[in-house]
Design an enzyme around this catalytic site. Structure first.
Site, mmCIF file in Angstrom:
data_model
loop_
_atom_site.group_PDB
_atom_site.id
_atom_site.type_symbol
_atom_site.label_atom_id
_atom_site.label_comp_id
_atom_site.label_asym_id
_atom_site.label_seq_id
_atom_site.Cartn_x
_atom_site.Cartn_y
_atom_site.Cartn_z
ATOM 1 N N ARG A 87 -11.663 -1.194 7.434
ATOM 2 C CA ARG A 87 -11.608 -1.568 6.016
ATOM 3 C C ARG A 87 -12.773 -2.477 5.653
ATOM 4 O O ARG A 87 -13.315 -2.399 4.555
ATOM 5 C CB ARG A 87 -10.270 -2.260 5.715
ATOM 6 C CG ARG A 87 -9.075 -1.312 5.847
ATOM 7 C CD ARG A 87 -7.753 -2.035 5.674
ATOM 8 N NE ARG A 87 -6.614 -1.139 5.787
ATOM 9 C CZ ARG A 87 -5.971 -0.881 6.924
ATOM 10 N NH1 ARG A 87 -6.346 -1.444 8.055
ATOM 11 N NH2 ARG A 87 -4.929 -0.061 6.926
ATOM 12 N N ASN A 119 -9.810 -1.483 -0.673
ATOM 13 C CA ASN A 119 -10.057 -2.254 0.558
ATOM 14 C C ASN A 119 -11.483 -2.788 0.662
ATOM 15 O O ASN A 119 -12.390 -2.182 0.091
ATOM 16 C CB ASN A 119 -9.774 -1.348 1.764
ATOM 17 C CG ASN A 119 -8.298 -1.314 2.096
ATOM 18 O OD1 ASN A 119 -7.635 -2.343 2.079
ATOM 19 N ND2 ASN A 119 -7.788 -0.128 2.384
ATOM 20 N N ASP A 147 2.222 -2.046 4.954
ATOM 21 C CA ASP A 147 2.415 -2.258 6.396
ATOM 22 C C ASP A 147 3.870 -2.641 6.684
ATOM 23 O O ASP A 147 4.457 -2.220 7.681
ATOM 24 C CB ASP A 147 1.476 -3.372 6.876
ATOM 25 C CG ASP A 147 0.099 -3.214 6.262
ATOM 26 O OD1 ASP A 147 -0.790 -2.620 6.866
ATOM 27 O OD2 ASP A 147 -0.067 -3.671 5.104
ATOM 28 N N THR A 148 4.444 -3.436 5.789
ATOM 29 C CA THR A 148 5.842 -3.836 5.927
ATOM 30 C C THR A 148 6.752 -2.610 5.794
ATOM 31 O O THR A 148 7.731 -2.468 6.535
ATOM 32 C CB THR A 148 6.172 -4.926 4.877
ATOM 33 O OG1 THR A 148 5.434 -6.099 5.232
ATOM 34 C CG2 THR A 148 7.638 -5.239 4.811
ATOM 35 N N ARG A 150 5.926 0.388 6.623
ATOM 36 C CA ARG A 150 5.760 1.149 7.878
ATOM 37 C C ARG A 150 6.601 0.524 8.993
ATOM 38 O O ARG A 150 7.223 1.227 9.786
ATOM 39 C CB ARG A 150 4.280 1.178 8.263
ATOM 40 C CG ARG A 150 3.462 2.088 7.366
ATOM 41 C CD ARG A 150 1.969 1.992 7.634
ATOM 42 N NE ARG A 150 1.242 3.008 6.870
ATOM 43 C CZ ARG A 150 -0.015 2.876 6.453
ATOM 44 N NH1 ARG A 150 -0.703 1.781 6.728
ATOM 45 N NH2 ARG A 150 -0.596 3.848 5.780
ATOM 46 N N HIS A 174 -4.317 -7.515 5.428
ATOM 47 C CA HIS A 174 -4.034 -6.076 5.492
ATOM 48 C C HIS A 174 -5.188 -5.479 6.292
ATOM 49 O O HIS A 174 -6.248 -5.190 5.746
ATOM 50 C CB HIS A 174 -3.967 -5.474 4.089
ATOM 51 C CG HIS A 174 -3.949 -3.965 4.085
ATOM 52 N ND1 HIS A 174 -2.936 -3.232 4.654
ATOM 53 C CD2 HIS A 174 -4.829 -3.054 3.601
ATOM 54 C CE1 HIS A 174 -3.195 -1.940 4.523
ATOM 55 N NE2 HIS A 174 -4.340 -1.803 3.878
HETATM 56 N N1 LIG Z 1 -4.273 -1.441 -0.035
HETATM 57 C C1 LIG Z 1 -3.850 -0.434 0.706
HETATM 58 O O1 LIG Z 1 -2.832 -0.573 1.397
HETATM 59 C C2 LIG Z 1 -4.623 0.850 0.649
HETATM 60 C C3 LIG Z 1 -4.084 2.043 1.179
HETATM 61 C C4 LIG Z 1 -4.849 3.213 1.069
HETATM 62 C C5 LIG Z 1 -6.122 3.175 0.483
HETATM 63 N N2 LIG Z 1 -6.592 1.999 0.025
HETATM 64 C C6 LIG Z 1 -7.919 1.892 -0.578
HETATM 65 O O2 LIG Z 1 -7.900 2.432 -1.900
HETATM 66 C C7 LIG Z 1 -9.229 2.836 -2.261
HETATM 67 C C8 LIG Z 1 -9.200 4.263 -2.814
HETATM 68 O O3 LIG Z 1 -8.846 5.153 -1.768
HETATM 69 P P1 LIG Z 1 -8.744 6.731 -2.069
HETATM 70 O O4 LIG Z 1 -8.317 7.360 -0.787
HETATM 71 O O5 LIG Z 1 -7.976 6.974 -3.311
HETATM 72 O O6 LIG Z 1 -10.289 7.073 -2.320
HETATM 73 P P2 LIG Z 1 -10.881 8.368 -3.073
HETATM 74 O O7 LIG Z 1 -12.275 8.522 -2.579
HETATM 75 O O8 LIG Z 1 -9.938 9.506 -2.949
HETATM 76 O O9 LIG Z 1 -10.899 7.931 -4.605
HETATM 77 C C9 LIG Z 1 -11.702 6.891 -5.067
HETATM 78 C C10 LIG Z 1 -11.989 7.183 -6.527
HETATM 79 O O10 LIG Z 1 -12.668 6.045 -7.066
HETATM 80 C C11 LIG Z 1 -13.595 6.550 -8.021
HETATM 81 N N3 LIG Z 1 -14.590 5.516 -8.306
HETATM 82 C C12 LIG Z 1 -15.591 5.060 -7.504
HETATM 83 N N4 LIG Z 1 -16.275 4.084 -8.126
HETATM 84 C C13 LIG Z 1 -15.697 3.905 -9.330
HETATM 85 C C14 LIG Z 1 -15.927 3.034 -10.418
HETATM 86 N N5 LIG Z 1 -16.912 2.136 -10.384
HETATM 87 N N6 LIG Z 1 -15.131 3.133 -11.502
HETATM 88 C C15 LIG Z 1 -14.126 4.029 -11.551
HETATM 89 N N7 LIG Z 1 -13.851 4.890 -10.551
HETATM 90 C C16 LIG Z 1 -14.624 4.812 -9.449
HETATM 91 C C17 LIG Z 1 -14.154 7.811 -7.380
HETATM 92 O O11 LIG Z 1 -14.759 8.669 -8.339
HETATM 93 C C18 LIG Z 1 -12.890 8.405 -6.756
HETATM 94 O O12 LIG Z 1 -12.241 9.322 -7.622
HETATM 95 C C19 LIG Z 1 -10.066 2.697 -0.973
HETATM 96 O O13 LIG Z 1 -10.779 1.478 -0.978
HETATM 97 C C20 LIG Z 1 -9.022 2.671 0.120
HETATM 98 O O14 LIG Z 1 -9.456 2.044 1.294
HETATM 99 C C21 LIG Z 1 -5.885 0.857 0.076
#
Ligand SMILES: NC(=O)c1ccc[n+]([C@@H]2O[C@H](COP(=O)([O-])OP(=O)(O)OC[C@H]3O[C@@H](n4cnc5c(N)ncnc54)[C@H](O)[C@@H]3O)[C@@H](O)[C@H]2O)c1
Length: 315
Positions: A87, A119, A147-148, A150, A174
């Site tokens: 991450r 992330n 995570d919780t 899970r 996280h």
């Molecule tokens: N917090 C958590 O527990 C958790 C869990 C899963 C994923 N995530 C995080 O969520 C984020 C998204 O993951 P994902 O799998 O959906 O990615 P993804 O690549 O499927 O989607 C990301 C989207 O963001 C858009 N984007 C990029 N820059 C942008 C901007 N400036 N303005 C608007 N849109 C923009 C892209 O066009 C894309 O559609 C990642 O950082 C991932 O690591 C967090």
């Protein structure tokens, strides 16, 4: 009680969240914003067609102006982990994206809340907090809610008990330095160790370590197989939004600003907090064992390093 929710990022996480919110009957309006406008439009159209089977909700794609008056704006946009990537490797580009997005989103919804999912989520919550100028009660991250979930799923499967009757937390960052607070875990209000002795289902340390490893590595395992995680994170975000929309005062391990609690200041991490319509009402002090206190400190050190690497320390 109905409300307007904005989801920025119509990728795996954002679109799954928008879908689960749309069919939940929880909200009145969902606006999907994405740098790829076509993608946001396509997802919004597809989700809107599913709404015929549930309570009315207006789902549409939009730009920042369309998000005005949102109760909660979720940021799930930006770079995601590729197989094998940590991450923290997403840091620089996602901090820049947060810097570009947050002021505009806050200008559109000055009375709303920001919920970070992108992330590394703890550091980006610090970034959003600094860039928004909002009080910390209204800027928080998904923390270790996923995570919780899970962990509770693992314990539920092992003990044959409904996950909702299993109370156990993953705390801290996280990420790779998160940990399970085993000393506070209960099943139906019975401390886990007592429950184990009563039922003859005790785990040794090795089995606990194994569970913890599986929880910590779940995202890597899933991303390696299907390229992304989406369902459980969307369910986690929806659960947080439900606590806000329905003013539930729910205890959730959101990533929230530490201001002296646990001896820590200036970083956000996943710790049990009370969430209601005003956002994070307060952090709850969990009585950790000495070993868990050390692990919380390790987690904090990792987040502090990422916050410093992002140029956000003492900002
Ligand atoms: N917090 C958590 O527990 C958790 C869990 C899963 C994923 N995530 C995080 O969520 C984020 C998204 O993951 P994902 O799998 O959906 O990615 P993804 O690549 O499927 O989607 C990301 C989207 O963001 C858009 N984007 C990029 N820059 C942008 C901007 N400036 N303005 C608007 N849109 C923009 C892209 O066009 C894309 O559609 C990642 O950082 C991932 O690591 C967090």
């Amino acid at each position: 009680m109905t409300s307007k929710i904005t989801v920025v990022g119509a990728g795996h996480v954002g679109s799954t969240l928008a879908y689960s919110l749309a069919v939940s009957g929880l909200v009145r309006e969902i606006v999907l914003v994405d740098a790829d406008r076509g993608r946001a439009e396509g997802e919004a159209m597809d989700i809107a067609h599913a709404v015929s089977f549930s309570s009315p909700v207006n789902v549409r794609a939009g730009d920042v102006a369309d998000t005005a008056g949102s109760l909660v704006t979720v940021i799930a946009a930006g770079a995601a982990q590729r197989p094998g990537q940590t991450r923290d490797e997403l840091l620089a580009s996602n901090v820049e994206m947060t810097r570009a997005l947050v002021p505009q989103l806050v200008q559109a919804s000055p009375d709303g809340q920001l919920l970070m999912a992108t992330n590394p989520v703890d550091t980006l919550t610090v970034a959003a907090l600094q860039m928004s100028g909002l009080p910390s009660s209204r800027v928080y991250g998904s923390g270790t809610v996923l995570d919780t979930a899970r962990l509770r799923n693992e314990l539920s499967a092992h003990y044959g008990i409904d996950a909702r009757s299993v109370h156990a937390y993953v705390l801290g960052e996280h990420g790779d330095r998160e940990f399970v607070a085993w000393s506070t875990a209960t099943i139906g209000n019975i401390p886990l160790d007592t429950y184990c002795s009563l039922t003859g289902t005790c785990w040794g340390q090795a089995e606990r370590d194994d569970i913890e490893r599986r929880v910590r590595n779940a995202a890597y395992e899933i991303i390696q197989r299907k390229g992304a995680t989406n369902y459980a994170i969307a369910a986690s975000l929806k659960r947080i939004i439900e606590a806000v929309v329905r003013d539930q005062n729910s205890v959730l391990t959101v990533s929230t600003l530490l201001e002296g609690q646990y001896g820590l200041t200036g970083i956000c991490m996943g710790l049990p907090a009370v969430v209601n319509r005003g956002g994070v009402r307060r952090l709850l002090p969990v009585p950790l064992s000495p070993d868990e206190t050390v692990r919380l400190q390790h987690s904090a050190t990792a987040v502090q390093a990422t916050v410093a690497a992002a140029g956000l320390a003492n900002a």
